[in-house]
Enzyme design. Sequence first.
Site, mmCIF file in Angstrom:
data_model
loop_
_atom_site.group_PDB
_atom_site.id
_atom_site.type_symbol
_atom_site.label_atom_id
_atom_site.label_comp_id
_atom_site.label_asym_id
_atom_site.label_seq_id
_atom_site.Cartn_x
_atom_site.Cartn_y
_atom_site.Cartn_z
ATOM 1 N N ASP A 149 0.369 -6.533 -13.064
ATOM 2 C CA ASP A 149 1.715 -7.051 -13.073
ATOM 3 C C ASP A 149 2.754 -6.082 -13.927
ATOM 4 O O ASP A 149 4.030 -6.332 -14.093
ATOM 5 C CB ASP A 149 1.931 -8.265 -14.220
ATOM 6 C CG ASP A 149 1.740 -9.478 -13.247
ATOM 7 O OD1 ASP A 149 2.590 -9.589 -12.411
ATOM 8 O OD2 ASP A 149 1.104 -10.643 -13.743
ATOM 9 N N GLN A 162 -1.642 -15.540 -14.196
ATOM 10 C CA GLN A 162 -0.433 -16.244 -13.535
ATOM 11 C C GLN A 162 0.462 -16.829 -14.756
ATOM 12 O O GLN A 162 -0.199 -17.558 -15.600
ATOM 13 C CB GLN A 162 -0.800 -17.495 -12.712
ATOM 14 C CG GLN A 162 0.113 -18.379 -12.013
ATOM 15 C CD GLN A 162 0.772 -17.432 -10.843
ATOM 16 O OE1 GLN A 162 0.394 -16.348 -10.309
ATOM 17 N NE2 GLN A 162 2.210 -17.752 -10.594
ATOM 18 N N LYS A 197 -1.543 -14.988 -2.708
ATOM 19 C CA LYS A 197 -1.951 -13.499 -3.385
ATOM 20 C C LYS A 197 -3.592 -13.188 -2.689
ATOM 21 O O LYS A 197 -3.968 -12.115 -2.419
ATOM 22 C CB LYS A 197 -1.971 -13.628 -4.973
ATOM 23 C CG LYS A 197 -0.540 -13.426 -5.491
ATOM 24 C CD LYS A 197 -0.347 -13.589 -6.954
ATOM 25 C CE LYS A 197 0.778 -13.673 -7.178
ATOM 26 N NZ LYS A 197 1.243 -14.459 -8.477
HETATM 27 N N1 LIG Z 1 1.867 -13.038 -13.872
HETATM 28 C C1 LIG Z 1 2.757 -13.241 -13.036
HETATM 29 N N2 LIG Z 1 3.136 -12.523 -12.055
HETATM 30 C C2 LIG Z 1 4.186 -12.815 -11.150
HETATM 31 O O1 LIG Z 1 4.542 -12.001 -10.202
HETATM 32 C C3 LIG Z 1 4.511 -14.159 -11.138
HETATM 33 C C4 LIG Z 1 4.016 -15.099 -12.126
HETATM 34 N N3 LIG Z 1 3.095 -14.769 -13.086
HETATM 35 N N4 LIG Z 1 4.406 -16.473 -12.247
HETATM 36 C C5 LIG Z 1 5.446 -17.009 -11.232
HETATM 37 C C6 LIG Z 1 6.234 -15.954 -10.399
HETATM 38 C C7 LIG Z 1 6.796 -16.221 -9.235
HETATM 39 N N5 LIG Z 1 6.195 -15.454 -8.119
HETATM 40 C C8 LIG Z 1 6.286 -15.637 -6.755
HETATM 41 C C9 LIG Z 1 5.295 -14.854 -5.853
HETATM 42 C C10 LIG Z 1 5.659 -15.044 -4.609
HETATM 43 C C11 LIG Z 1 6.584 -15.978 -3.981
HETATM 44 C C12 LIG Z 1 6.326 -15.991 -2.577
HETATM 45 O O2 LIG Z 1 5.658 -15.635 -1.803
HETATM 46 N N6 LIG Z 1 7.460 -16.713 -1.932
HETATM 47 C C13 LIG Z 1 7.455 -16.856 -0.595
HETATM 48 C C14 LIG Z 1 7.115 -18.459 -0.274
HETATM 49 C C15 LIG Z 1 7.225 -19.298 -1.115
HETATM 50 C C16 LIG Z 1 6.737 -20.781 -0.865
HETATM 51 O O3 LIG Z 1 7.040 -21.035 0.347
HETATM 52 O O4 LIG Z 1 6.644 -21.599 -1.806
HETATM 53 C C17 LIG Z 1 8.956 -16.675 -0.133
HETATM 54 O O5 LIG Z 1 9.805 -16.704 -0.918
HETATM 55 O O6 LIG Z 1 9.181 -16.483 1.031
HETATM 56 C C18 LIG Z 1 7.340 -16.520 -4.889
HETATM 57 C C19 LIG Z 1 7.309 -16.274 -6.351
HETATM 58 C C20 LIG Z 1 5.517 -14.411 -8.854
HETATM 59 N N7 LIG Z 1 5.481 -14.646 -10.310
#
Ligand SMILES: Nc1nc(=O)c2c([nH]1)NC[C@@H]1CN(c3ccc(C(=O)N[C@@H](CCC(=O)O)C(=O)O)cc3)C=[N+]21
Length: 287
Positions: A120, A97, A53
């Site tokens: 969010d 988060q 992020k």
């Molecule tokens: N307040 C809050 N808002 C959220 O939006 C929130 C949260 N808490 N808690 C956790 C979950 C999960 N989440 C992700 C964001 C980006 C990837 C992401 O970038 N994934 C990449 C790389 C993953 C890696 O390599 O670890 C992909 O899927 O290609 C994954 C999961 C947002 N969340």
Amino acid sequence: MTRLIDGKKISASEVEQLAVDTRQFIAESSVTPGLAVVLVGDDPASQVYVRNKVKQATAAGFNSTEHRLPEETGQAQLNALVEQLNSDPSVHGILVQLPLPAQLSEPEIIRLIAPEKDVDGFHPQNVGALAAGNAELIPCTPMGCMIMLRQTLGDLSGKHAVVVGRSNIVGKPMAALLLQANCTVTIVHSRSQDIEAICRQADILVAAVGRPEMIRGSWVKPGATVIDVGINAVESGGRRRLVGDVAFNEVSEVAGAITPVPGGVGPMTIACLMKNTLTAARQQISV
Ligand SMILES: Nc1nc(=O)c2c([nH]1)NC[C@@H]1CN(c3ccc(C(=O)N[C@@H](CCC(=O)O)C(=O)O)cc3)C=[N+]21
Ligand SMILES: NC(=O)C1=CN([C@@H]2O[C@H](COP(=O)(O)OP(=O)(O)OC[C@H]3O[C@@H](n4cnc5c(N)ncnc54)[C@H](OP(=O)(O)O)[C@@H]3O)[C@@H](O)[C@H]2O)C=CC1
Ligand SMILES: [Mg+2]
């Protein structure tokens, strides 16, 4: 042949456009959008997301700050940080988060975030606006899924969309957006009966369950569009890798289009967080 929906590529072009819009916004307003990310504790997965992020925020031309609090942080301490960010005019977006450590109340902290800074889209005021169909700040993951669906299918009117999962952060807002896009929407969850047969009726299948590879090839209607929100770390052959909630190899033989994990919904979520931050900054300077 099944079509791969490339979230990495689509998100890169979204962020590129956003950087252009941000430069124009800064030129016109002399305000640089600011995003504050709050992380309590040291969950390794959360650290990965927070790092991504902050990196993307910088790429978009924002100021971004990271606030790390120890695992044993108390509610008063976290509340104080959020109140400080609420009243800081250089901060336009606040993301706390989730999940939080057990001693902290998620509903309390979500309610405390100023609704206009809630990038969010989890504050009750923004949830209500989404349900009423006039939200400005839309939850990032479902928004990212909608961008991919529109790019793949165009108009979604009349399609039967099945959402597996009913969480506040993915399933429920996803269903609201699909309904707003004129889909016929079915939501299934852990108490539903005959999920497979319901999934097989879907023109659009969105899996947000948190169970590795639960959705099998036989659950999918030939030609359906499948969006895999799941991010599950699994061990195989002594190595840790990420898999979705969809059995990708099997389902890609049946589906018309499918998102991979990684490289699907995840990068879109972050791109949409950046979009929301610019939206929030626009709203805050125009008042
Ligand atoms: N307040 C809050 N808002 C959220 O939006 C929130 C949260 N808490 N808690 C956790 C979950 C999960 N989440 C992700 C964001 C980006 C990837 C992401 O970038 N994934 C990449 C790389 C993953 C890696 O390599 O670890 C992909 O899927 O290609 C994954 C999961 C947002 N969340
Ligand atoms: N790519 C991204 O950007 C993001 C990815 N994620 C990932 O998406 C997945 C879901 O996240 P989240 O919504 O927060 O998860 P939650 O655990 O909050 O919700 C899971 C939902 O799935 C339902 N469910 C659980 N087991 C079954 C089952 N066997 N059959 C049918 N339904 C079931 C639950 O039902 P019930 O309500 O009855 O308990 C619940 O509604 C996770 O893998 C998460 O890591 C999450 C956010 C962003
Ligand atoms: Mg959850």
